[in-house]
Design an enzyme around this catalytic site. Structure first.
Site, PDB file in Angstrom:
ATOM      1  N   LYS A  60     -31.018   7.081  -3.526  1.00 21.56           N
ATOM      2  CA  LYS A  60     -32.405   7.420  -3.172  1.00 21.56           C
ATOM      3  C   LYS A  60     -32.933   8.469  -4.143  1.00 21.56           C
ATOM      4  CE  LYS A  60     -34.796  10.376  -0.943  1.00 21.56           C
ATOM      5  NZ  LYS A  60     -36.070  10.264  -1.687  1.00 21.56           N
ATOM      6  N   GLY A  64     -30.157  18.929  -4.332  1.00 22.92           N
ATOM      7  CA  GLY A  64     -31.507  19.315  -3.936  1.00 22.92           C
ATOM      8  C   GLY A  64     -31.516  20.743  -3.452  1.00 22.92           C
ATOM      9  N   SER A  65     -32.468  21.046  -2.605  1.00 29.81           N
ATOM     10  CA  SER A  65     -32.627  22.432  -2.155  1.00 29.81           C
ATOM     11  C   SER A  65     -31.558  22.793  -1.116  1.00 29.81           C
ATOM     12  CB  SER A  65     -34.009  22.607  -1.551  1.00 29.81           C
ATOM     13  OG  SER A  65     -34.157  21.748  -0.451  1.00 29.81           O
ATOM     14  N   THR A  66     -31.290  24.078  -1.000  1.00 27.94           N
ATOM     15  CA  THR A  66     -30.309  24.541  -0.014  1.00 27.94           C
ATOM     16  C   THR A  66     -30.796  24.212   1.400  1.00 27.94           C
ATOM     17  OG1 THR A  66     -29.486  26.222  -1.506  1.00 27.94           O
ATOM     18  CG2 THR A  66     -29.115  26.618   0.834  1.00 27.94           C
ATOM     19  N   GLY A 120     -30.154  20.639   2.030  1.00 23.96           N
ATOM     20  CA  GLY A 120     -28.685  20.514   2.034  1.00 23.96           C
ATOM     21  C   GLY A 120     -28.093  20.862   3.392  1.00 23.96           C
ATOM     22  N   GLU A 148     -24.895  19.814  -4.002  1.00 25.95           N
ATOM     23  CA  GLU A 148     -25.241  20.598  -5.203  1.00 25.95           C
ATOM     24  C   GLU A 148     -26.614  21.181  -4.925  1.00 25.95           C
ATOM     25  OE1 GLU A 148     -23.234  21.118  -7.539  1.00 25.95           O
ATOM     26  OE2 GLU A 148     -21.824  19.449  -7.519  1.00 25.95           O
ATOM     27  N   CYS A 161     -31.611  24.000 -11.556  1.00 30.03           N
ATOM     28  CA  CYS A 161     -30.799  24.783 -10.614  1.00 30.03           C
ATOM     29  C   CYS A 161     -29.926  25.790 -11.346  1.00 30.03           C
ATOM     30  CB  CYS A 161     -29.946  23.843  -9.782  1.00 30.03           C
ATOM     31  SG  CYS A 161     -29.043  22.691 -10.792  1.00 30.03           S
ATOM     32  N   GLU A 209     -35.165  31.343  -5.134  1.00 28.92           N
ATOM     33  CA  GLU A 209     -35.223  30.429  -6.270  1.00 28.92           C
ATOM     34  C   GLU A 209     -36.687  30.043  -6.528  1.00 28.92           C
ATOM     35  OE1 GLU A 209     -33.608  26.426  -5.807  1.00 28.92           O
ATOM     36  OE2 GLU A 209     -32.632  26.766  -7.732  1.00 28.92           O
TER      37      GLU A 209
HETATM   38  P1  NDP Z   1     -35.333  18.677  -1.976  1.00 28.00           P
HETATM   39  O1  NDP Z   1     -34.155  19.285  -1.346  1.00 28.00           O
HETATM   40  O2  NDP Z   1     -36.636  18.762  -1.312  1.00 28.00           O
HETATM   41  O3  NDP Z   1     -35.107  17.117  -2.268  1.00 28.00           O
HETATM   42  C1  NDP Z   1     -33.949  16.599  -2.818  1.00 28.00           C
HETATM   43  C2  NDP Z   1     -33.789  15.162  -2.379  1.00 28.00           C
HETATM   44  O4  NDP Z   1     -33.567  15.152  -0.969  1.00 28.00           O
HETATM   45  C3  NDP Z   1     -35.038  14.304  -2.627  1.00 28.00           C
HETATM   46  O5  NDP Z   1     -34.639  13.000  -2.958  1.00 28.00           O
HETATM   47  C4  NDP Z   1     -35.721  14.334  -1.267  1.00 28.00           C
HETATM   48  O6  NDP Z   1     -36.557  13.223  -1.049  1.00 28.00           O
HETATM   49  C5  NDP Z   1     -34.506  14.287  -0.344  1.00 28.00           C
HETATM   50  N1  NDP Z   1     -34.766  14.756   1.016  1.00 28.00           N
HETATM   51  C6  NDP Z   1     -35.795  15.533   1.469  1.00 28.00           C
HETATM   52  N2  NDP Z   1     -35.688  15.716   2.802  1.00 28.00           N
HETATM   53  C7  NDP Z   1     -34.569  15.043   3.205  1.00 28.00           C
HETATM   54  C8  NDP Z   1     -33.924  14.865   4.457  1.00 28.00           C
HETATM   55  N3  NDP Z   1     -34.396  15.406   5.584  1.00 28.00           N
HETATM   56  N4  NDP Z   1     -32.786  14.126   4.513  1.00 28.00           N
HETATM   57  C9  NDP Z   1     -32.284  13.576   3.399  1.00 28.00           C
HETATM   58  N5  NDP Z   1     -32.857  13.701   2.168  1.00 28.00           N
HETATM   59  C10 NDP Z   1     -33.986  14.434   2.074  1.00 28.00           C
HETATM   60  O7  NDP Z   1     -35.333  19.316  -3.413  1.00 28.00           O
HETATM   61  P2  NDP Z   1     -36.335  19.044  -4.604  1.00 28.00           P
HETATM   62  O8  NDP Z   1     -36.424  17.593  -4.865  1.00 28.00           O
HETATM   63  O9  NDP Z   1     -37.571  19.786  -4.294  1.00 28.00           O
HETATM   64  O10 NDP Z   1     -35.532  19.694  -5.852  1.00 28.00           O
HETATM   65  C11 NDP Z   1     -35.547  21.021  -6.090  1.00 28.00           C
HETATM   66  C12 NDP Z   1     -34.363  21.732  -5.457  1.00 28.00           C
HETATM   67  O11 NDP Z   1     -33.134  21.087  -5.775  1.00 28.00           O
HETATM   68  C13 NDP Z   1     -34.197  23.128  -5.985  1.00 28.00           C
HETATM   69  O12 NDP Z   1     -33.966  24.036  -4.947  1.00 28.00           O
HETATM   70  C14 NDP Z   1     -32.969  23.079  -6.903  1.00 28.00           C
HETATM   71  O13 NDP Z   1     -32.243  24.218  -7.071  1.00 28.00           O
HETATM   72  C15 NDP Z   1     -32.161  22.018  -6.287  1.00 28.00           C
HETATM   73  N6  NDP Z   1     -31.342  21.382  -7.313  1.00 28.00           N
HETATM   74  C16 NDP Z   1     -29.997  21.650  -7.372  1.00 28.00           C
HETATM   75  C17 NDP Z   1     -29.215  21.130  -8.366  1.00 28.00           C
HETATM   76  C18 NDP Z   1     -27.743  21.361  -8.412  1.00 28.00           C
HETATM   77  O14 NDP Z   1     -27.064  20.635  -9.107  1.00 28.00           O
HETATM   78  N7  NDP Z   1     -27.195  22.319  -7.720  1.00 28.00           N
HETATM   79  C19 NDP Z   1     -29.788  20.285  -9.400  1.00 28.00           C
HETATM   80  C20 NDP Z   1     -31.182  20.039  -9.245  1.00 28.00           C
HETATM   81  C21 NDP Z   1     -31.917  20.585  -8.241  1.00 28.00           C
HETATM   82  P3  NDP Z   1     -38.148  13.242  -1.353  1.00 28.00           P
HETATM   83  O15 NDP Z   1     -38.400  14.314  -2.324  1.00 28.00           O
HETATM   84  O16 NDP Z   1     -38.394  11.879  -1.877  1.00 28.00           O
HETATM   85  O17 NDP Z   1     -38.828  13.463  -0.052  1.00 28.00           O
END
Ligand code: NDP
Length: 449
Positions: A152, A205-207, A210, A227, A261, A351
């Site tokens: 996804k 994604g975001s903490t 997560g 991550e 990140c 962040e």
């Molecule tokens: P999000 O956490 O909002 O989204 C990440 C993914 O999770 C997207 O595909 C999003 O879908 C999906 N998502 C959102 N809500 C849910 C849910 N309830 N259940 C399951 N999946 C869900 O992060 P961002 O996309 O805004 O990315 C930025 C963040 O990611 C930053 O905080 C950054 O630090 C972190 N990040 C960490 C990395 C690492 O390797 N540690 C690398 C890159 C980013 P959708 O957006 O389509 O709604």
């Protein structure tokens, strides 16, 4: 689903229909059907298919880089580098297929064997900042271990993942092994997390999200790799090559417009060289080339969306030490910004995920380590010093998963990547990632007559 825009021009790129729960369930069912035959593909054949996919990525490198650059707004030079890494990742895991094997363990009364077995259907949820790259870090080891996947991508940036899925079919990877579902995280992502036929979630994604993934996965005792975010330190000691450190520091924050990140967004500088270093840092930051992502020499593009720009802008209070230029006209631009602040200020704790660096003075080595660790995150960081013993002391003391000395580097195909503390757990890349996509089975064979 919102129209997909080019963040540099605000022009529409594509209109896609959002998948819902029904389509997600159909993709999971297709992956489940494909698993029974994919798991028993001979290792050499699975490796050959992954290698073929790597070659197709190389052959379509420019096309993929342009898709990524236009969809995310990232400079084409960076996008080319990321696509090159995607190919390397598939080559690496093609080579790993027949090297991730079990052992024979001496025990009393017989022999013990271990097998590394695939988990089944894995759900891969990726963000918008490095869409194809991060997808490949999960797809490579997942497929190498014999799993089937439902990927996804983020709603904002699905285009490169869709093209990659076509290339996977062209490579001869059977239908149902790689599935891509485009839709909202709260619908498609959540369904993957709760579905009983999904064995593991690989999430970046975001903490905040997560935590939701981890809580949701508990109901079916799913495996999870997380991550998450970071607030990493770039520690500059007085004995460093200050010219080199100042020239590099902007790129540790402003690469990918700070939407990284691993961004070293807290620049910690020893007080005795603070003023001198800050002057050089301002000069180097002013030289970052901000503009049209399609041009070869552009170093920083816009932010990914208008909403994200608003979030980033909300972090700047008062007059920053330095604010760069951005192009006139449309696009979600935000200037390179340097702020002097304390380690307890909001801008140094949360962040930002945008091109803002906080510069903070420290007194001595112990103080630097304390400041570096005073954060709930623990993803990356850099240490700049000419003293080798100090470099080793500090890298051992800093609580983070990925560190570099006299360099900004975070990511290599063959080395493990992942966080400490609230930056997540589990490791991607390197041979370590294979453990996250396989289960170990232990078998005892009695040799009694
Ligand atoms: P999000 O956490 O909002 O989204 C990440 C993914 O999770 C997207 O595909 C999003 O879908 C999906 N998502 C959102 N809500 C849910 C849910 N309830 N259940 C399951 N999946 C869900 O992060 P961002 O996309 O805004 O990315 C930025 C963040 O990611 C930053 O905080 C950054 O630090 C972190 N990040 C960490 C990395 C690492 O390797 N540690 C690398 C890159 C980013 P959708 O957006 O389509 O709604």
């Amino acid at each position: 689903m919102p129209t997909i825009l080019n963040p540099a021009t605000e022009e529409p790129l594509a209109d896609l229909e959002s998948a819902g729960v029904e389509e997600t369930d159909a993709a999971i069912a297709a992956a489940k059907r494909a698993f029974s035959s994919w798991r028993i593909v001979a290792p050499a054949d699975r490796a050959r298919l992954l290698r073929r996919l790597a070659t197709l990525v190389e052959e379509h490198a420019e096309e993929l880089a342009r898709i990524e650059s236009r969809n995310v707004g990232k400079p084409i030079s960076g996008a080319r580098g990321e696509v090159a890494m995607v190919a390397q990742v598939f080559h690496f895991y093609a080579g790993a297929v027949d090297k991730h094997h079990g052992a024979t363990i001496p025990v009393a009364g017989g022999e013990a064997l271990t097998f590394h077995e695939p988990l089944g259907v894995v759900g891969l949820i990726v963000p918008w900042n490095f869409p194809l790259n991060i997808a490949s870090w999960k797809l490579g080891p997942a497929l190498a271990c014999g799993n089937t996947v439902v990927l996804k991508p983020a709603e904002l940036t699905p285009l490169s993942a869709l093209r990659l899925a076509e290339l996977a079919l062209d490579a001869g990877i059977p239908e149902g092994v790689v599935n891509v579902v485009v839709g909202a995280g709260s619908v498609v992502g959540q369904r993957l997390v709760e579905h009983p036929d999904v064995a593991k979630i690989g999430f970046t994604g975001s903490t905040e999200v997560g935590r939701q993934v981890m809580a949701g996965a508990a109901a079916t005792v799913k495996r999870v790799t997380l991550e998450l975010g970071g607030k990493s330190a770039n520690v500059v000691f007085a004995d460093a090559d200050l010219e080199r450190a100042a020239a590099a520091a902007p790129y540790a924050v402003f690469d990918n417009a700070g939407q990284d990140c691993c961004a070293r967004s807290r620049i910690l500088v020893q007080r005795s060289v603070y003023d001198e270093f800050l002057d050089s840092l301002v000069t180097a930051t002013a030289n970052v080339k901000v503009g049209d992502p399609a041009l070869d020499d552009t170093e920083m593009g816009p932010l990914v969306s208008a909403a994200h720009r608003e979030t980033v802008a909300g972090f700047v209070e008062g007059e920053p030490r330095f604010r760069g230029e951005v192009p006139d006209g449309p696009g979600f631009w935000f200037p390179c910004t340097l702020v002097e602040a304390g380690n307890d200020d909001r801008i140094a704790r949360e962040e930002v995920f945008g091109p803002i660096a906080t510069v903070i003075p420290f007194e001595d080595e112990a103080h630097a380590v304390r400041l570096a660790n005073e954060t709930p995150y623990g993803l990356s960081g850099s240490i700049w010093t000419r003293d080798g013993a100090r470099a080793l002391r500090v890298v051992r003391a800093v609580e983070a998963g990925v560190l570099s000395v006299n360099s900004n580097s975070s990511v290599r195909v063959s080395t493990p990547f992942g966080g400490f503390k609230q930056s997540g757990f589990g490791r991607e890349l390197g041979l370590e990632a294979l453990a996250g996509y396989s289960e170990v089975k232990s078998v005892f064979l009695s040799t009694e007559a």
